[in-house]
Design a protein around this motif. Structure first.
Motif, PDB file in Angstrom:
ATOM      1  N   ARG A  26      -7.181 -20.565 -19.604  1.00  0.00           N
ATOM      2  CA  ARG A  26      -7.794 -21.637 -20.403  1.00  0.00           C
ATOM      3  C   ARG A  26      -9.301 -21.420 -20.530  1.00  0.00           C
ATOM      4  NH1 ARG A  26      -6.668 -26.888 -22.068  1.00  0.00           N
ATOM      5  NH2 ARG A  26      -4.617 -26.898 -21.102  1.00  0.00           N
ATOM      6  N   LEU A  27      -9.969 -21.013 -19.451  1.00  0.00           N
ATOM      7  CA  LEU A  27     -11.413 -20.754 -19.497  1.00  0.00           C
ATOM      8  C   LEU A  27     -11.748 -19.654 -20.503  1.00  0.00           C
ATOM      9  CD1 LEU A  27     -12.387 -20.875 -15.696  1.00  0.00           C
ATOM     10  CD2 LEU A  27     -12.979 -22.549 -17.479  1.00  0.00           C
ATOM     11  N   ILE A  28     -10.954 -18.605 -20.509  1.00  0.00           N
ATOM     12  CA  ILE A  28     -11.178 -17.492 -21.441  1.00  0.00           C
ATOM     13  C   ILE A  28     -10.996 -17.963 -22.879  1.00  0.00           C
ATOM     14  CG2 ILE A  28     -10.228 -15.284 -22.239  1.00  0.00           C
ATOM     15  CD1 ILE A  28      -9.714 -14.668 -19.201  1.00  0.00           C
ATOM     16  N   LEU A  29      -9.919 -18.692 -23.136  1.00  0.00           N
ATOM     17  CA  LEU A  29      -9.684 -19.205 -24.492  1.00  0.00           C
ATOM     18  C   LEU A  29     -10.815 -20.127 -24.930  1.00  0.00           C
ATOM     19  CD1 LEU A  29      -5.848 -19.911 -24.348  1.00  0.00           C
ATOM     20  CD2 LEU A  29      -7.006 -18.133 -25.689  1.00  0.00           C
ATOM     21  N   GLU A  30     -11.236 -21.029 -24.054  1.00  0.00           N
ATOM     22  CA  GLU A  30     -12.317 -21.954 -24.388  1.00  0.00           C
ATOM     23  C   GLU A  30     -13.597 -21.195 -24.711  1.00  0.00           C
ATOM     24  OE1 GLU A  30     -12.486 -24.536 -20.980  1.00  0.00           O
ATOM     25  OE2 GLU A  30     -10.784 -25.752 -21.669  1.00  0.00           O
ATOM     26  N   ASN A  63      -5.764 -11.317 -18.140  1.00  0.00           N
ATOM     27  CA  ASN A  63      -5.554 -12.406 -19.100  1.00  0.00           C
ATOM     28  C   ASN A  63      -5.867 -11.966 -20.522  1.00  0.00           C
ATOM     29  OD1 ASN A  63      -4.646 -15.037 -17.862  1.00  0.00           O
ATOM     30  ND2 ASN A  63      -6.257 -14.425 -16.432  1.00  0.00           N
ATOM     31  N   LEU A  64      -6.913 -11.180 -20.704  1.00  0.00           N
ATOM     32  CA  LEU A  64      -7.223 -10.672 -22.049  1.00  0.00           C
ATOM     33  C   LEU A  64      -6.090  -9.797 -22.569  1.00  0.00           C
ATOM     34  CD1 LEU A  64     -11.012  -9.864 -21.655  1.00  0.00           C
ATOM     35  CD2 LEU A  64     -10.001 -11.669 -23.073  1.00  0.00           C
ATOM     36  N   ARG A  69      -1.826  -9.100 -26.259  1.00  0.00           N
ATOM     37  CA  ARG A  69      -0.454  -8.575 -26.433  1.00  0.00           C
ATOM     38  C   ARG A  69       0.431  -9.587 -27.158  1.00  0.00           C
ATOM     39  NH1 ARG A  69       0.255  -7.114 -21.526  1.00  0.00           N
ATOM     40  NH2 ARG A  69       1.093  -9.078 -20.805  1.00  0.00           N
ATOM     41  N   GLU A  70       0.200 -10.864 -26.902  1.00  0.00           N
ATOM     42  CA  GLU A  70       0.974 -11.938 -27.528  1.00  0.00           C
ATOM     43  C   GLU A  70       0.366 -12.400 -28.858  1.00  0.00           C
ATOM     44  OE1 GLU A  70       3.932 -13.230 -26.647  1.00  0.00           O
ATOM     45  OE2 GLU A  70       4.060 -11.808 -24.984  1.00  0.00           O
ATOM     46  N   ASN A  71      -0.684 -11.698 -29.311  1.00  0.00           N
ATOM     47  CA  ASN A  71      -1.367 -12.020 -30.574  1.00  0.00           C
ATOM     48  C   ASN A  71      -1.942 -13.434 -30.608  1.00  0.00           C
ATOM     49  OD1 ASN A  71      -0.996  -9.485 -31.837  1.00  0.00           O
ATOM     50  ND2 ASN A  71       1.146 -10.051 -32.161  1.00  0.00           N
ATOM     51  N   ILE A  72      -2.402 -13.894 -29.468  1.00  0.00           N
ATOM     52  CA  ILE A  72      -3.060 -15.195 -29.397  1.00  0.00           C
ATOM     53  C   ILE A  72      -4.559 -15.013 -29.630  1.00  0.00           C
ATOM     54  CG2 ILE A  72      -3.610 -17.137 -27.862  1.00  0.00           C
ATOM     55  CD1 ILE A  72      -0.715 -16.731 -26.763  1.00  0.00           C
ATOM     56  N   ILE A  73      -5.080 -13.872 -29.200  1.00  0.00           N
ATOM     57  CA  ILE A  73      -6.448 -13.487 -29.496  1.00  0.00           C
ATOM     58  C   ILE A  73      -6.423 -12.089 -30.096  1.00  0.00           C
ATOM     59  CG2 ILE A  73      -7.470 -14.934 -27.696  1.00  0.00           C
ATOM     60  CD1 ILE A  73      -7.834 -12.333 -26.026  1.00  0.00           C
ATOM     61  N   GLU A  74      -7.546 -11.690 -30.644  1.00  0.00           N
ATOM     62  CA  GLU A  74      -7.670 -10.376 -31.274  1.00  0.00           C
ATOM     63  C   GLU A  74      -8.335  -9.395 -30.317  1.00  0.00           C
ATOM     64  OE1 GLU A  74      -9.772  -8.636 -35.253  1.00  0.00           O
ATOM     65  OE2 GLU A  74     -10.780 -10.266 -34.216  1.00  0.00           O
ATOM     66  N   CYS A  75      -7.872  -8.156 -30.363  1.00  0.00           N
ATOM     67  CA  CYS A  75      -8.499  -7.072 -29.618  1.00  0.00           C
ATOM     68  C   CYS A  75      -8.935  -6.015 -30.625  1.00  0.00           C
ATOM     69  CB  CYS A  75      -7.513  -6.482 -28.612  1.00  0.00           C
ATOM     70  SG  CYS A  75      -8.182  -5.082 -27.699  1.00  0.00           S
ATOM     71  N   SER A  79     -15.247   2.686 -29.978  1.00  0.00           N
ATOM     72  CA  SER A  79     -15.487   3.867 -29.158  1.00  0.00           C
ATOM     73  C   SER A  79     -16.137   3.507 -27.824  1.00  0.00           C
ATOM     74  CB  SER A  79     -16.362   4.873 -29.910  1.00  0.00           C
ATOM     75  OG  SER A  79     -17.614   4.290 -30.220  1.00  0.00           O
ATOM     76  N   ASP A  80     -16.869   2.386 -27.794  1.00  0.00           N
ATOM     77  CA  ASP A  80     -17.531   1.977 -26.560  1.00  0.00           C
ATOM     78  C   ASP A  80     -16.739   0.911 -25.796  1.00  0.00           C
ATOM     79  OD1 ASP A  80     -17.991   0.028 -28.475  1.00  0.00           O
ATOM     80  OD2 ASP A  80     -20.089  -0.289 -27.921  1.00  0.00           O
ATOM     81  N   GLY A  81     -15.492   0.697 -26.161  1.00  0.00           N
ATOM     82  CA  GLY A  81     -14.640  -0.238 -25.436  1.00  0.00           C
ATOM     83  C   GLY A  81     -14.027  -1.291 -26.351  1.00  0.00           C
ATOM     84  N   ARG A  82     -13.263  -2.158 -25.746  1.00  0.00           N
ATOM     85  CA  ARG A  82     -12.577  -3.216 -26.495  1.00  0.00           C
ATOM     86  C   ARG A  82     -13.430  -4.469 -26.581  1.00  0.00           C
ATOM     87  NH1 ARG A  82      -6.778  -2.705 -23.438  1.00  0.00           N
ATOM     88  NH2 ARG A  82      -6.119  -0.824 -24.530  1.00  0.00           N
ATOM     89  N   LEU A  83     -13.298  -5.131 -27.739  1.00  0.00           N
ATOM     90  CA  LEU A  83     -13.911  -6.437 -27.925  1.00  0.00           C
ATOM     91  C   LEU A  83     -12.806  -7.426 -28.253  1.00  0.00           C
ATOM     92  CD1 LEU A  83     -17.063  -5.615 -30.094  1.00  0.00           C
ATOM     93  CD2 LEU A  83     -16.943  -5.961 -27.627  1.00  0.00           C
ATOM     94  N   TYR A  84     -12.986  -8.655 -27.814  1.00  0.00           N
ATOM     95  CA  TYR A  84     -11.973  -9.683 -28.014  1.00  0.00           C
ATOM     96  C   TYR A  84     -12.549 -10.818 -28.841  1.00  0.00           C
ATOM     97  CZ  TYR A  84      -9.670  -7.065 -24.383  1.00  0.00           C
ATOM     98  OH  TYR A  84      -9.093  -6.043 -23.683  1.00  0.00           O
ATOM     99  N   GLY A  85     -11.727 -11.327 -29.751  1.00  0.00           N
ATOM    100  CA  GLY A  85     -12.150 -12.418 -30.615  1.00  0.00           C
ATOM    101  C   GLY A  85     -11.097 -13.495 -30.685  1.00  0.00           C
ATOM    102  N   HIS A  86     -11.483 -14.636 -31.213  1.00  0.00           N
ATOM    103  CA  HIS A  86     -10.593 -15.795 -31.224  1.00  0.00           C
ATOM    104  C   HIS A  86      -9.671 -15.846 -32.438  1.00  0.00           C
ATOM    105  CE1 HIS A  86     -13.885 -17.109 -33.756  1.00  0.00           C
ATOM    106  NE2 HIS A  86     -13.109 -18.067 -34.222  1.00  0.00           N
ATOM    107  N   ILE A  87      -9.906 -15.053 -33.472  1.00  0.00           N
ATOM    108  CA  ILE A  87      -9.044 -15.096 -34.660  1.00  0.00           C
ATOM    109  C   ILE A  87      -7.936 -14.062 -34.497  1.00  0.00           C
ATOM    110  CG2 ILE A  87      -8.916 -14.757 -37.153  1.00  0.00           C
ATOM    111  CD1 ILE A  87     -11.789 -15.707 -37.340  1.00  0.00           C
ATOM    112  N   SER A  88      -6.701 -14.489 -34.605  1.00  0.00           N
ATOM    113  CA  SER A  88      -5.593 -13.541 -34.398  1.00  0.00           C
ATOM    114  C   SER A  88      -4.801 -13.273 -35.673  1.00  0.00           C
ATOM    115  CB  SER A  88      -4.644 -14.050 -33.310  1.00  0.00           C
ATOM    116  OG  SER A  88      -4.012 -15.235 -33.739  1.00  0.00           O
TER     117      SER A  88
END
Length: 149
Positions: A26-30, A63-64, A69-75, A79-88
């Motif tokens: 929940r903290l990550i999603l928030e 958690n990320l 993996r469940e397409n709740i957040i975007e990955c 080249s310098d690593g993964r970034l995560y976003g809230h739009i899936s």
């Protein structure tokens, strides 16, 4: 599944998929919905801990991975690593080469262009994502200009 457009949608999607909605999850999603930007796992870890919300490295990464993996957040793989976003749901990106930021943008291509792609490839287009790359023009973003007009 319907597009996830809010924190509430993300929480409901977790529950609908049978995912446990732990405090850490929940903290990550928030944070992702508050930040409205793409963040690395390290950024997420640092921001949460700076806010006094103690969470471990392993918990952030696990958690990320589960949420993306469940397409709740975007990955977004870079080249310098993964970034995560809230739009899936389906959308495109503008990569700002000045700030190294990734901006989300929803655009719709003209049907004639999609037909041309289908004719040239023999593949029926059902979805697409476009990556744009560029530098800021002056110091005003196009998104701010578009909102003003």
């Amino acid at each position: 599944m319907k597009p996830i457009r809010s924190l509430e949608d993300a929480i409901n999607s977790c529950q609908a998929r049978g995912m446990r909605l732990s405090r850490q999850r929940r903290l990550i999603l928030e944070l992702l919905w508050q930040a409205q930007e793409h963040l690395s796992a390290r950024d997420i870890y640092d921001r949460l801990n700076q806010q006094g919300k103690a969470i471990g490295h392993t918990s952030v990464y696990q958690n990320l991975e589960a949420l993306s993996r469940e397409n709740i957040i975007e990955c977004v793989e870079r080249s310098d690593g993964r970034l995560y976003g809230h739009i899936s749901d389906s959308h495109s990106h503008v990569h700002c080469l000045d700030t190294d930021q990734i901006l989300d943008i929803h655009i719709e291509l003209p049907p004639e262009l999609l037909t041309l792609v289908e004719q040239q490839t023999g593949v029926k287009i059902t979805d697409y994502q476009i990556n744009f790359y560029g530098y800021r023009v002056n110091s005003v973003s196009f998104i701010e200009e578009a909102k003003a007009s």
